[in-house]
Motif scaffolding. Structure first.
Motif, PDB file in Angstrom:
ATOM      1  N   TRP A  86      82.090 -44.665  70.161  1.00  0.00           N
ATOM      2  CA  TRP A  86      82.296 -43.631  71.184  1.00  0.00           C
ATOM      3  C   TRP A  86      82.479 -42.255  70.549  1.00  0.00           C
ATOM      4  CZ3 TRP A  86      86.609 -46.961  73.870  1.00  0.00           C
ATOM      5  CH2 TRP A  86      86.008 -48.088  74.453  1.00  0.00           C
ATOM      6  N   THR A 138      79.153 -41.042  68.730  1.00  0.00           N
ATOM      7  CA  THR A 138      78.048 -40.656  69.618  1.00  0.00           C
ATOM      8  C   THR A 138      78.485 -39.638  70.667  1.00  0.00           C
ATOM      9  OG1 THR A 138      78.522 -42.531  71.090  1.00  0.00           O
ATOM     10  CG2 THR A 138      76.920 -42.895  69.317  1.00  0.00           C
ATOM     11  N   LYS A 139      79.727 -39.190  70.566  1.00  0.00           N
ATOM     12  CA  LYS A 139      80.268 -38.199  71.515  1.00  0.00           C
ATOM     13  C   LYS A 139      80.099 -38.669  72.954  1.00  0.00           C
ATOM     14  CE  LYS A 139      78.602 -34.573  68.380  1.00  0.00           C
ATOM     15  NZ  LYS A 139      77.793 -33.329  68.272  1.00  0.00           N
ATOM     16  N   SER A 140      80.379 -39.952  73.158  1.00  0.00           N
ATOM     17  CA  SER A 140      80.200 -40.537  74.483  1.00  0.00           C
ATOM     18  C   SER A 140      81.404 -41.405  74.819  1.00  0.00           C
ATOM     19  CB  SER A 140      78.924 -41.379  74.531  1.00  0.00           C
ATOM     20  OG  SER A 140      79.021 -42.480  73.645  1.00  0.00           O
ATOM     21  N   ALA A 141      81.425 -41.910  76.046  1.00  0.00           N
ATOM     22  CA  ALA A 141      82.491 -42.803  76.478  1.00  0.00           C
ATOM     23  C   ALA A 141      81.913 -43.766  77.497  1.00  0.00           C
ATOM     24  CB  ALA A 141      83.644 -42.013  77.075  1.00  0.00           C
ATOM     25  N   PRO A 142      82.490 -44.941  77.622  1.00  0.00           N
ATOM     26  CA  PRO A 142      81.991 -45.901  78.607  1.00  0.00           C
ATOM     27  C   PRO A 142      82.323 -45.447  80.028  1.00  0.00           C
ATOM     28  CG  PRO A 142      84.000 -46.713  77.588  1.00  0.00           C
ATOM     29  CD  PRO A 142      83.625 -45.468  76.852  1.00  0.00           C
ATOM     30  N   VAL A 191      87.321 -41.339  79.590  1.00  0.00           N
ATOM     31  CA  VAL A 191      87.083 -40.080  78.892  1.00  0.00           C
ATOM     32  C   VAL A 191      87.813 -40.144  77.560  1.00  0.00           C
ATOM     33  CG1 VAL A 191      87.469 -37.583  78.893  1.00  0.00           C
ATOM     34  CG2 VAL A 191      86.818 -38.743  81.016  1.00  0.00           C
ATOM     35  N   ALA A 223      84.558 -34.101  68.478  1.00  0.00           N
ATOM     36  CA  ALA A 223      83.164 -33.860  68.113  1.00  0.00           C
ATOM     37  C   ALA A 223      83.046 -32.920  66.923  1.00  0.00           C
ATOM     38  CB  ALA A 223      82.396 -33.295  69.306  1.00  0.00           C
TER      39      ALA A 223
END
Length: 304
Positions: free
Chosen positions: A181, A184-188, A192, A217
């Motif tokens: 997470w 990849t600078k993402s979240a499920p 957040v 990030a």
């Protein structure tokens, strides 16, 4: 209500059987093992205590959910105090008999010191709370300590006669998921990533970097992950309703509801209004935790 969550997966058939048992019978089993004051011959005592001012040790909040509270009394006898007195007496014994005491003498002397100091030791009282969720086949313990969670499970198993369960596990490890997470600078879905994490080297050195209130990030953080560090703790927010820290052991720490669901008013009184407030808050809490764990399980690839 709870600040930490350690989760155990329980056997579904056992949960269904317990769910069909009268709540009064379950309460009687726990009431037979109340917390008693630690006696002078013991270092600790444990037993069930009322979860709230409104009932006994098993508080039913409906939908197959029960709140439990295991009380502990522990005599605080620091090793430094024991060793200081033990060494002083060993020295006195050496002077008295003209030669150094042997191993058995020293062992017996230490036991004597402990026996004499034990009744004078300060008693520390603590409680460990838990949610028994029979509908979702889970036991959820409010502690960051795996040992305390295991202790509660051991006592509950003894008093109920059985408690078939194992630590909750997911197909993807929390550390692998959290590292992905951040990298990849993402979240499920429904989560957040917030601005705090711990990074640990994936090698025998286990060197650790703590990052607080920072943009995860940041290139420096991403470089550390690229160089082989993995995320061992990560602050998350769920559905804009709950913030928490997830650890690589799957333990949820620093659980905080952003909207007040704690029944503080209900904990401090025994009138009907206070009990209604507590019951409603407890039901909201258990429902939110159940949904949070379902979403988190999905984010980690599902249960094993």
């Amino acid at each position: 209500m709870f600040k930490n969550l350690i989760v155990y997966a329980l056997d579904a058939d056992w949960c269904d059987g317990i769910a069909n048992t009268a709540a009064d019978l379950l309460a009687e089993k726990l009431a037979a093992h109340p917390l008693l004051p630690v006696n002078q011959a013991s270092m600790s005592s444990s037993g069930w205590t009322p979860f709230a001012a409104f009932g006994g040790p098993l508080y039913s909040i409906g939908k197959g959910n029960f709140l439990l509270s295991l009380g502990h009394e522990t005599r605080m006898l620091p090793a430094s105090v024991i060793n200081r007195e033990w060494k002083a007496r060993a020295a006195a014994l050496k002077d008295q008999q003209g030669f150094a005491p042997g191993r058995k003498q020293l062992r017996d002397l230490k036991d004597l010191v402990i026996d004499e100091l034990r009744p004078k030791a300060f008693i520390k009282s603590t409680t460990t709370m838990a949610l028994l969720n029979l509908a979702d086949h889970l036991l959820i313990v409010d502690t960051p300590s795996a040992k305390l969670a295991e202790d509660l499970g051991t006592v509950l198993r003894a008093d109920l006669g059985d408690l078939p369960g194992i630590p909750f596990d997911t197909k993807q490890t929390p550390s692998a998921a959290m590292t992905g997470w951040v990298a990849t600078k993402s979240a499920p879905p429904f989560f957040v990533v917030e601005g705090s994490c711990d990074l640990i080297a994936d090698n025998p050195s286990k060197s650790e970097v703590k990052v607080a209130r920072c943009d995860l990030a940041d290139p420096a953080i991403l470089k550390m992950i690229g160089d082989g560090k993995i995320v061992s703790k990560l602050s998350l927010c769920w559905r804009e309703r709950v913030s928490f820290v997830l650890t690589d052991k799957g333990i949820i720490k620093r659980l905080r509801f952003l909207a007040d669901t704690d029944a503080d008013e209900g904990k401090n009184g025994a009138d009907q209004h206070a009990e209604d407030v507590f019951a409603a808050s407890a039901l909201i809490f258990s429902s939110e935790v159940s949904l949070l764990l379902a979403d988190l399980t999905a984010a980690l690839g599902g249960a094993k």
